[in-house]
Design an enzyme around this catalytic site. Structure first.
Site, short mmCIF file in Angstrom:
data_model
loop_
_atom_site.label_atom_id
_atom_site.label_comp_id
_atom_site.label_asym_id
_atom_site.label_seq_id
_atom_site.Cartn_x
_atom_site.Cartn_y
_atom_site.Cartn_z
N GLY A 67 0.83 -1.20 -0.08
CA GLY A 67 0.18 0.01 -0.02
C GLY A 67 0.86 1.36 0.00
N ASN A 68 0.30 2.30 -0.42
CA ASN A 68 1.11 3.80 -0.26
C ASN A 68 -0.02 4.78 -0.49
OD1 ASN A 68 0.85 3.30 -3.42
ND2 ASN A 68 2.24 1.84 -3.00
N GLU A 114 5.52 2.79 -6.09
CA GLU A 114 4.51 3.21 -6.82
C GLU A 114 4.15 4.80 -6.88
OE1 GLU A 114 3.68 0.86 -8.25
OE2 GLU A 114 3.00 -1.19 -7.32
N HIS A 135 -4.58 -2.82 -0.80
CA HIS A 135 -4.99 -4.34 -1.25
C HIS A 135 -6.15 -4.88 -0.28
CE1 HIS A 135 -0.18 -4.68 -1.80
NE2 HIS A 135 -0.97 -3.90 -2.93
ZN LIG Z 1 0.13 -2.88 -4.12
#
Ligand SMILES: [Zn+2]
Length: 287
Positions: A67-68, A114, A135
């Site tokens: 995640g970001n 990302e 996610h």
């Molecule tokens: Zn990812």
């Protein structure tokens, strides 16, 4: 010879957009990344990123270092989460300051790989001021089947998300991956990334996280409803049209809206006054 009258709402919208552009124009202090990184605005945005990162982890929307989160800072900079760190363990000093090309200008850690995805969204859609990737299990379950849940079952999902899109698979962290969302980013604020997860954009980090919650909860409820074994009842089409009219007024994207519906439509004077007051309050920081 007849003259075409310009609707007064168009004039108001033009004035408000000009004010917003002036407020967003580069300020003197923005020329220095260090000053921007140490501004009160940056401090508040870092606090918001930390709070939302914790929510993502608490809701099990992220795993490992997954995640970001990023957010625009003025017109030149982006604050983003670093790589290789759980979203539940972030500290203010971990947040990176980047330019729109992905160069790190402040912060000791390496940025998330990302960020390229986030930057493509910012460059393609000026309404996107915050981007969040995670996610969430139920929405990601749809993403690994390359399908979206059907629309028309729950009003909140229709209003905030609407028809989701599935972008094609590419290797995460690459420029090719970042560009997979480009065909969808105007009409969709929530995109399922094939075999990967979800990316959402909004005006704030908090609102971008709401979208992840809403699509994951919707997917979860849909899956449970299927297990009941009874036919689903869909919201009638005329009621969906009412929701779309509301979305148009709110300025939310939706692939079902006409392409020229780029902004809110104001139908009466009272509503116009309410909207103007809302905009003024926001500009003055009263809301
Ligand atoms: Zn990812």
């Amino acid at each position: 010879m007849t003259q075409t009258a310009v609707p007064v709402t168009e004039n108001i919208r033009e004035v408000v957009q000009t004010v917003v552009e002036v407020l967003r124009a580069p300020k003197a202090e923005e020329d220095s990344p260090l000053v921007a990184a140490n501004s009160f605005e940056a401090e508040a945005l870092r606090t918001e990123i930390l709070r939302v990162g914790r929510k993502l982890w608490d809701r099990q929307f992220v795993d490992g270092n997954g995640g970001n989160i990023s957010v625009r800072l003025g017109s030149k900079y982006v604050l983003c989460t670093p790589t290789m760190l759980s979203k539940g363990d972030l500290e203010p000093a971990d947040i990176c300051l980047s330019d729109l090309e992905g160069n790190i200008l402040a912060g000791d850690r390496s940025r998330t790989s990302e960020l390229l995805l986030h930057l493509e969204i910012y460059k393609a859609n000026s309404k996107a001021r915050a981007v969040l990737h995670c996610h969430p299990p139920y929405a990601t379950a749809f993403a690994i089947t390359g399908t979206v849940p059907p629309n028309g079952l729950i009003p909140e999902y229709e209003i905030f998300v609407g028809p989701a899109a599935v972008s094609p698979y590419e290797t995460p962290g690459t420029q090719a991956f970042a560009e997979t969302v480009l065909p969808f980013v105007q009409d969709h604020n929530t995109i399922l990334l094939a075999n990967h997860g979800v990316v959402c954009w909004s005006d704030t980090v908090t609102h971008a996280e709401w979208l992840a919650e809403i699509i994951d909860n919707y997917c979860k409820t849909y899956v449970i409803a299927l297990q009941i074994g009874k036919p689903l009842t869909f919201i009638p089409d005329d009621k969906i049209q009412e929701i779309l009219a509301l979305k148009q007024r709110l300025g939310f994207p939706d692939a079902r809206l006409p392409k020229d519906a780029s902004g809110p439509v104001v139908k009466d004077t009272a509503e116009m006054e309410r909207l103007v007051e809302q905009v003024v309050a926001r500009l003055e920081g009263r809301d």
